[in-house]
Design a protein around this motif. Structure first.
Motif, PDB file in Angstrom:
ATOM      1  N   LEU A  35      -8.442  -4.873 -11.610  1.00  0.00           N
ATOM      2  CA  LEU A  35      -9.780  -4.285 -11.536  1.00  0.00           C
ATOM      3  C   LEU A  35     -10.200  -4.065 -10.078  1.00  0.00           C
ATOM      4  O   LEU A  35     -10.786  -3.037  -9.736  1.00  0.00           O
ATOM      5  CB  LEU A  35     -10.783  -5.185 -12.253  1.00  0.00           C
ATOM      6  CG  LEU A  35     -12.177  -4.633 -12.469  1.00  0.00           C
ATOM      7  CD1 LEU A  35     -12.141  -3.355 -13.279  1.00  0.00           C
ATOM      8  CD2 LEU A  35     -13.026  -5.669 -13.186  1.00  0.00           C
ATOM      9  N   ASN A  36      -9.851  -5.008  -9.231  1.00  0.00           N
ATOM     10  CA  ASN A  36     -10.221  -4.895  -7.817  1.00  0.00           C
ATOM     11  C   ASN A  36      -9.336  -3.929  -7.033  1.00  0.00           C
ATOM     12  O   ASN A  36      -9.582  -3.696  -5.844  1.00  0.00           O
ATOM     13  CB  ASN A  36     -10.233  -6.269  -7.156  1.00  0.00           C
ATOM     14  CG  ASN A  36     -11.442  -7.070  -7.591  1.00  0.00           C
ATOM     15  OD1 ASN A  36     -12.525  -6.530  -7.709  1.00  0.00           O
ATOM     16  ND2 ASN A  36     -11.243  -8.344  -7.841  1.00  0.00           N
ATOM     17  N   LEU A  37      -8.327  -3.357  -7.673  1.00  0.00           N
ATOM     18  CA  LEU A  37      -7.537  -2.299  -7.038  1.00  0.00           C
ATOM     19  C   LEU A  37      -8.281  -0.963  -7.051  1.00  0.00           C
ATOM     20  O   LEU A  37      -7.967  -0.069  -6.275  1.00  0.00           O
ATOM     21  CB  LEU A  37      -6.197  -2.107  -7.750  1.00  0.00           C
ATOM     22  CG  LEU A  37      -5.050  -3.000  -7.347  1.00  0.00           C
ATOM     23  CD1 LEU A  37      -3.807  -2.649  -8.159  1.00  0.00           C
ATOM     24  CD2 LEU A  37      -4.756  -2.909  -5.867  1.00  0.00           C
ATOM     25  N   VAL A  38      -9.259  -0.843  -7.939  1.00  0.00           N
ATOM     26  CA  VAL A  38     -10.017   0.408  -8.016  1.00  0.00           C
ATOM     27  C   VAL A  38     -10.855   0.526  -6.746  1.00  0.00           C
ATOM     28  O   VAL A  38     -11.675  -0.329  -6.460  1.00  0.00           O
ATOM     29  CB  VAL A  38     -10.918   0.455  -9.269  1.00  0.00           C
ATOM     30  CG1 VAL A  38     -11.741   1.734  -9.280  1.00  0.00           C
ATOM     31  CG2 VAL A  38     -10.080   0.330 -10.534  1.00  0.00           C
ATOM     32  N   PRO A  39     -10.627   1.584  -5.977  1.00  0.00           N
ATOM     33  CA  PRO A  39     -11.341   1.742  -4.711  1.00  0.00           C
ATOM     34  C   PRO A  39     -12.830   2.016  -4.916  1.00  0.00           C
ATOM     35  O   PRO A  39     -13.213   2.739  -5.840  1.00  0.00           O
ATOM     36  CB  PRO A  39     -10.677   2.953  -4.063  1.00  0.00           C
ATOM     37  CG  PRO A  39      -9.603   3.404  -4.965  1.00  0.00           C
ATOM     38  CD  PRO A  39      -9.672   2.652  -6.227  1.00  0.00           C
ATOM     39  N   ASP A  40     -13.631   1.445  -4.026  1.00  0.00           N
ATOM     40  CA  ASP A  40     -15.079   1.672  -4.052  1.00  0.00           C
ATOM     41  C   ASP A  40     -15.499   2.832  -3.156  1.00  0.00           C
ATOM     42  O   ASP A  40     -16.632   3.299  -3.239  1.00  0.00           O
ATOM     43  CB  ASP A  40     -15.828   0.414  -3.590  1.00  0.00           C
ATOM     44  CG  ASP A  40     -15.817  -0.684  -4.632  1.00  0.00           C
ATOM     45  OD1 ASP A  40     -15.759  -0.370  -5.844  1.00  0.00           O
ATOM     46  OD2 ASP A  40     -15.880  -1.860  -4.241  1.00  0.00           O
ATOM     47  N   ASN A  41     -14.606   3.266  -2.287  1.00  0.00           N
ATOM     48  CA  ASN A  41     -14.962   4.331  -1.349  1.00  0.00           C
ATOM     49  C   ASN A  41     -13.687   5.041  -0.884  1.00  0.00           C
ATOM     50  O   ASN A  41     -12.578   4.635  -1.224  1.00  0.00           O
ATOM     51  CB  ASN A  41     -15.756   3.756  -0.158  1.00  0.00           C
ATOM     52  CG  ASN A  41     -15.020   2.621   0.520  1.00  0.00           C
ATOM     53  OD1 ASN A  41     -13.850   2.762   0.896  1.00  0.00           O
ATOM     54  ND2 ASN A  41     -15.689   1.495   0.684  1.00  0.00           N
ATOM     55  N   GLU A  44     -11.089   2.837   1.037  1.00  0.00           N
ATOM     56  CA  GLU A  44     -10.265   2.004   0.160  1.00  0.00           C
ATOM     57  C   GLU A  44      -9.251   2.858  -0.598  1.00  0.00           C
ATOM     58  O   GLU A  44      -8.111   2.443  -0.779  1.00  0.00           O
ATOM     59  CB  GLU A  44     -11.143   1.213  -0.811  1.00  0.00           C
ATOM     60  CG  GLU A  44     -11.911   0.102  -0.140  1.00  0.00           C
ATOM     61  CD  GLU A  44     -12.771  -0.693  -1.096  1.00  0.00           C
ATOM     62  OE1 GLU A  44     -13.452  -1.611  -0.608  1.00  0.00           O
ATOM     63  OE2 GLU A  44     -12.799  -0.424  -2.317  1.00  0.00           O
ATOM     64  N   PHE A  45      -9.663   4.055  -1.037  1.00  0.00           N
ATOM     65  CA  PHE A  45      -8.704   4.917  -1.722  1.00  0.00           C
ATOM     66  C   PHE A  45      -7.559   5.284  -0.790  1.00  0.00           C
ATOM     67  O   PHE A  45      -6.403   5.323  -1.207  1.00  0.00           O
ATOM     68  CB  PHE A  45      -9.358   6.185  -2.280  1.00  0.00           C
ATOM     69  CG  PHE A  45      -8.358   7.023  -3.025  1.00  0.00           C
ATOM     70  CD1 PHE A  45      -7.965   6.664  -4.306  1.00  0.00           C
ATOM     71  CD2 PHE A  45      -7.757   8.120  -2.431  1.00  0.00           C
ATOM     72  CE1 PHE A  45      -6.999   7.394  -4.984  1.00  0.00           C
ATOM     73  CE2 PHE A  45      -6.791   8.856  -3.092  1.00  0.00           C
ATOM     74  CZ  PHE A  45      -6.417   8.501  -4.379  1.00  0.00           C
ATOM     75  N   GLU A  46      -7.870   5.536   0.460  1.00  0.00           N
ATOM     76  CA  GLU A  46      -6.832   5.882   1.432  1.00  0.00           C
ATOM     77  C   GLU A  46      -5.829   4.731   1.577  1.00  0.00           C
ATOM     78  O   GLU A  46      -4.623   4.966   1.678  1.00  0.00           O
ATOM     79  CB  GLU A  46      -7.461   6.226   2.782  1.00  0.00           C
ATOM     80  CG  GLU A  46      -6.467   6.718   3.800  1.00  0.00           C
ATOM     81  CD  GLU A  46      -5.746   8.002   3.425  1.00  0.00           C
ATOM     82  OE1 GLU A  46      -4.573   8.150   3.810  1.00  0.00           O
ATOM     83  OE2 GLU A  46      -6.322   8.863   2.737  1.00  0.00           O
ATOM     84  N   VAL A  47      -6.319   3.503   1.551  1.00  0.00           N
ATOM     85  CA  VAL A  47      -5.430   2.333   1.627  1.00  0.00           C
ATOM     86  C   VAL A  47      -4.551   2.271   0.369  1.00  0.00           C
ATOM     87  O   VAL A  47      -3.344   2.068   0.453  1.00  0.00           O
ATOM     88  CB  VAL A  47      -6.253   1.032   1.793  1.00  0.00           C
ATOM     89  CG1 VAL A  47      -5.377  -0.199   1.621  1.00  0.00           C
ATOM     90  CG2 VAL A  47      -6.949   1.013   3.153  1.00  0.00           C
TER      91      VAL A  47
END
Length: 142
Positions: A35-41, A44-47
């Motif tokens: 669940l915490n793999l889902v990026p918030d911004n 984070e998606f870029e990571v």
């Protein structure tokens, strides 16, 4: 604000590291970690997406694609409501080479319960992002 964003990125990176270690050891990733793999911004998606880059140790493993699929399957196969909004959030990043599979999962989620999709997206910020916006309008959500 920058300090908070850096803290969040650090927390995100720690969770990604935990998830990748579990994944590389061919163990089941706990739902909280998934669940915490889902990026918030976008940062984070870029990571997260950065794990597909040729110079990343996970690039040859399918980590990004396989964990994204696991996240979507929490909603589609396991009916885990905790993943409903996070799945839509992840889908809002649909682009390029992975857009097709993200959109296929979006279609499945909508088919499962169109009214739930419309209600959920009506209130969420990612409604302005395609493909969420497109399917919100196409399904005549109000």
């Amino acid at each position: 604000m920058n300090e908070q964003q850096n803290l969040n990125e650090t927390d995100y990176l720690k969770n990604l590291t935990i998830a990748s270690e579990i994944y590389l050891n061919k163990k089941e990733i706990p739902t909280a970690v998934l669940l915490n793999l889902v990026p918030d911004n976008d940062a984070e998606f870029e990571v997260y997406y950065g794990t597909t880059y040729p110079d990343h140790k996970l690039s040859e493993t399918g980590f990004f694609y396989n964990t994204s699929q696991l996240i979507f399957e929490q909603v589609t196969a396991h009916k885990n409501n905790d993943f409903y909004l996070p799945s839509l959030q992840l889908i809002s990043y649909a682009d390029g080479e992975f857009a097709e599979i993200f959109i296929e999962y979006l279609k499945i989620i909508i088919e499962m319960d169109k009214q739930k999709f419309c209600a959920a997206v009506r209130e969420e910020k990612y409604r302005s992002y395609n493909p969420i916006k497109y399917y919100f309008e196409m399904n005549h959500c109000k």
